[in-house]
Every structure is written in structure tokens, then in C-alpha cells.
Design a protein around this motif. Sequence first.
Motif, PDB file in Angstrom:
ATOM      1  N   TYR A 109       0.845  -1.186   0.000  1.00  0.00           N
ATOM      2  CA  TYR A 109       0.000   0.000   0.000  1.00  0.00           C
ATOM      3  C   TYR A 109       0.888   1.245   0.000  1.00  0.00           C
ATOM      4  O   TYR A 109       1.996   1.243   0.544  1.00  0.00           O
TER       5      TYR A 109
ATOM      6  N   GLN B 207       0.724   5.227   1.355  1.00  0.00           N
ATOM      7  CA  GLN B 207      -0.039   6.165   2.173  1.00  0.00           C
ATOM      8  C   GLN B 207       0.596   7.550   2.073  1.00  0.00           C
ATOM      9  O   GLN B 207       1.689   7.784   2.598  1.00  0.00           O
TER      10      GLN B 207
ATOM     11  N   GLN C  74      -3.809  11.021   4.243  1.00  0.00           N
ATOM     12  CA  GLN C  74      -4.774  10.152   3.578  1.00  0.00           C
ATOM     13  C   GLN C  74      -4.698   8.733   4.134  1.00  0.00           C
ATOM     14  O   GLN C  74      -3.757   8.378   4.834  1.00  0.00           O
ATOM     15  N   GLY C  75      -5.704   7.927   3.789  1.00  0.00           N
ATOM     16  CA  GLY C  75      -5.645   6.513   4.119  1.00  0.00           C
ATOM     17  C   GLY C  75      -4.775   5.766   3.121  1.00  0.00           C
ATOM     18  O   GLY C  75      -4.517   6.251   2.013  1.00  0.00           O
ATOM     19  N   PRO C  76      -4.300   4.587   3.485  1.00  0.00           N
ATOM     20  CA  PRO C  76      -3.484   3.803   2.556  1.00  0.00           C
ATOM     21  C   PRO C  76      -4.264   3.416   1.294  1.00  0.00           C
ATOM     22  O   PRO C  76      -5.481   3.222   1.343  1.00  0.00           O
TER      23      PRO C  76
ATOM     24  N   LEU D 143      -4.111   0.663  -2.021  1.00  0.00           N
ATOM     25  CA  LEU D 143      -3.487  -0.570  -2.504  1.00  0.00           C
ATOM     26  C   LEU D 143      -2.730  -0.320  -3.805  1.00  0.00           C
ATOM     27  O   LEU D 143      -3.241   0.286  -4.739  1.00  0.00           O
TER      28      LEU D 143
ATOM     29  N   GLN E 208      -3.632  -0.700  -9.745  1.00  0.00           N
ATOM     30  CA  GLN E 208      -3.333   0.651  -9.275  1.00  0.00           C
ATOM     31  C   GLN E 208      -1.834   0.897  -9.135  1.00  0.00           C
ATOM     32  O   GLN E 208      -1.431   1.897  -8.548  1.00  0.00           O
TER      33      GLN E 208
ATOM     34  N   LEU F  50       3.513   0.755   2.895  1.00  0.00           N
ATOM     35  CA  LEU F  50       3.121  -0.243   3.880  1.00  0.00           C
ATOM     36  C   LEU F  50       2.969  -1.605   3.216  1.00  0.00           C
ATOM     37  O   LEU F  50       2.392  -1.711   2.143  1.00  0.00           O
TER      38      LEU F  50
ATOM     39  N   PHE G 150      -2.847  -7.726   8.153  1.00  0.00           N
ATOM     40  CA  PHE G 150      -1.978  -7.226   9.206  1.00  0.00           C
ATOM     41  C   PHE G 150      -0.838  -6.447   8.555  1.00  0.00           C
ATOM     42  O   PHE G 150      -0.233  -6.916   7.598  1.00  0.00           O
ATOM     43  N   PHE G 151      -0.550  -5.287   9.118  1.00  0.00           N
ATOM     44  CA  PHE G 151       0.376  -4.351   8.492  1.00  0.00           C
ATOM     45  C   PHE G 151       1.729  -4.294   9.189  1.00  0.00           C
ATOM     46  O   PHE G 151       1.824  -4.446  10.415  1.00  0.00           O
ATOM     47  N   GLY G 152       2.754  -4.047   8.387  1.00  0.00           N
ATOM     48  CA  GLY G 152       4.077  -3.784   8.907  1.00  0.00           C
ATOM     49  C   GLY G 152       4.226  -2.334   9.325  1.00  0.00           C
ATOM     50  O   GLY G 152       3.295  -1.536   9.156  1.00  0.00           O
ATOM     51  N   PRO G 153       5.414  -1.953   9.832  1.00  0.00           N
ATOM     52  CA  PRO G 153       5.632  -0.590  10.339  1.00  0.00           C
ATOM     53  C   PRO G 153       5.780   0.451   9.236  1.00  0.00           C
ATOM     54  O   PRO G 153       5.694   1.649   9.505  1.00  0.00           O
TER      55      PRO G 153
ATOM     56  N   ARG H 211       9.105   5.052   5.297  1.00  0.00           N
ATOM     57  CA  ARG H 211       8.798   6.452   4.964  1.00  0.00           C
ATOM     58  C   ARG H 211       9.792   6.942   3.925  1.00  0.00           C
ATOM     59  O   ARG H 211      10.990   7.022   4.202  1.00  0.00           O
TER      60      ARG H 211
END
Lengths: 111, 115
Positions: free
Chosen positions: B35, B37, B41-43, B45, B59, B91, B105-108, B111
Motif C-alpha cells: 500500500y 499512504q 490520507q488513508g493507505p 493498494l 493501481q 506499507l 496485518f500491516f508492517g511498520p 517512509r
Amino acid sequence: GIQVEQSPPDLILQEGANSTLRCNFSDSVNNLQWFHQNPWGQLINLFYIPSGTKQNGRLSATTVATERYSLLYISSSQTTDSGVYFCAVLISSGSARQLTFGSGTQLTVLP
Amino acid sequence: EAGVAQSPRYKIIEKRQSVAFWCNPISGHATLYWYQQILGQGPKLLIQFQNNGVVDDSQLPKDRFSAERLKGVDSTLKIQPAKLEDSAVYLCASSTRLAVYNEQFFGPGTRLTVL
């Protein structure tokens, strides 16, 4: 595509207060998840709740799929609850499983 | 149980440079997602894998983004060349199977800042 709207966009609370966050979605969904994004950016799973009600400690969530909305309740808020709360809905198209996120509610809990 | 691992956590590059991100999903999770982000905004895909095959990359800006999951476990997302608008958090998420009722489930996150 599906629209996911969250309200309010921003919320400031005093520690100990209760709050309700809302998520509206524009079409039928296969599942719905609530996340908390902490100040370091980590998305933490709160609830997987396509329908019904679930509770986990001070948090609870209710999804009414037929009316296309979900609510997240936070009771006795703490400063560590601060961050952005996202709801995300899953729609399937063939083999694709896309989570569509709302724009989030920024929660600030003051000591 | 270990969560989703990502590296690096932060990356700063200049526009037109290349960058790669790595993700290792939760053990046993066959489905992996990337994803993007953007701040505020929201993440969103970018791409979804089931084992080592691409399920949905509709996308993904394929002129500059690529991703692979060669052995069906860890995955790499690459940007070449980067643009200013690619500055975002990337993400990685995983789920057990392709079924619609599986939690992701998401990773950290990584950035990325493009200067």
C-alpha cells in the motif's frame, strides 16, 4: 468505486471522556476492519467486524451492514489512544481483495 | 508470532534516483499486499500477491513501479525513477489466504522522502 466516509475528521478529548467514531460506506462489503495508526505510523488492528458487535477492553465496535455503517466506541480515553483511527472495507472482484480506507479520524486525548 | 517486517524504515533520495523496499510477511501468510499512504490520507493498494503470483496490480504505476515475490515469501517493491509525488509511507500487509474474511496485518512501513 466504493466510498468510505469517516466522521468526525478531528476530535479532541479530555482524558477519561468517551467518544464515538463513525464510518459510512456506499456499497455492500465483504468485511470491515478498524485500525489505530499510532504516532510512529504503525497500523494496529483493532477489530475485524463485518457485522455485529465486538468488545475489547475499553474499545467496542458495531457494524450494521444492512445500513452501511460502523461505529467505534472508545470509553475512558487515555493519552495513549491518540492517533488516527481508520476504518477500511474490503470488496472482492474476482481474486482481488482490496481494502479501501476512509480518510481517518484524528484523535487527540489531552491529559 | 512475529509481525510483518519491513526495511528500511526511512529513506531519503533525490528525484530520478531508484529505491527498493523489502517486506517479510507473517509466517504462513500466502497473501501479501503493498500500500502507499500519502500524508493525511488513508493507505491505497498498489499490488496484491497470492504466493508468488500477482492477483491485482491495477493501481500500480507500472511505468516506474515494480514488485516481485519470487519465492512466495518475502517481497520487494521498487521505484525507478522516483518523482517528488512518490513521497509517502509504503506499507506492506499480509493475510493468511485469499478468502474475503481474512484480516490484513500491516508492517511498520517505510517512509520515503523524494527531494
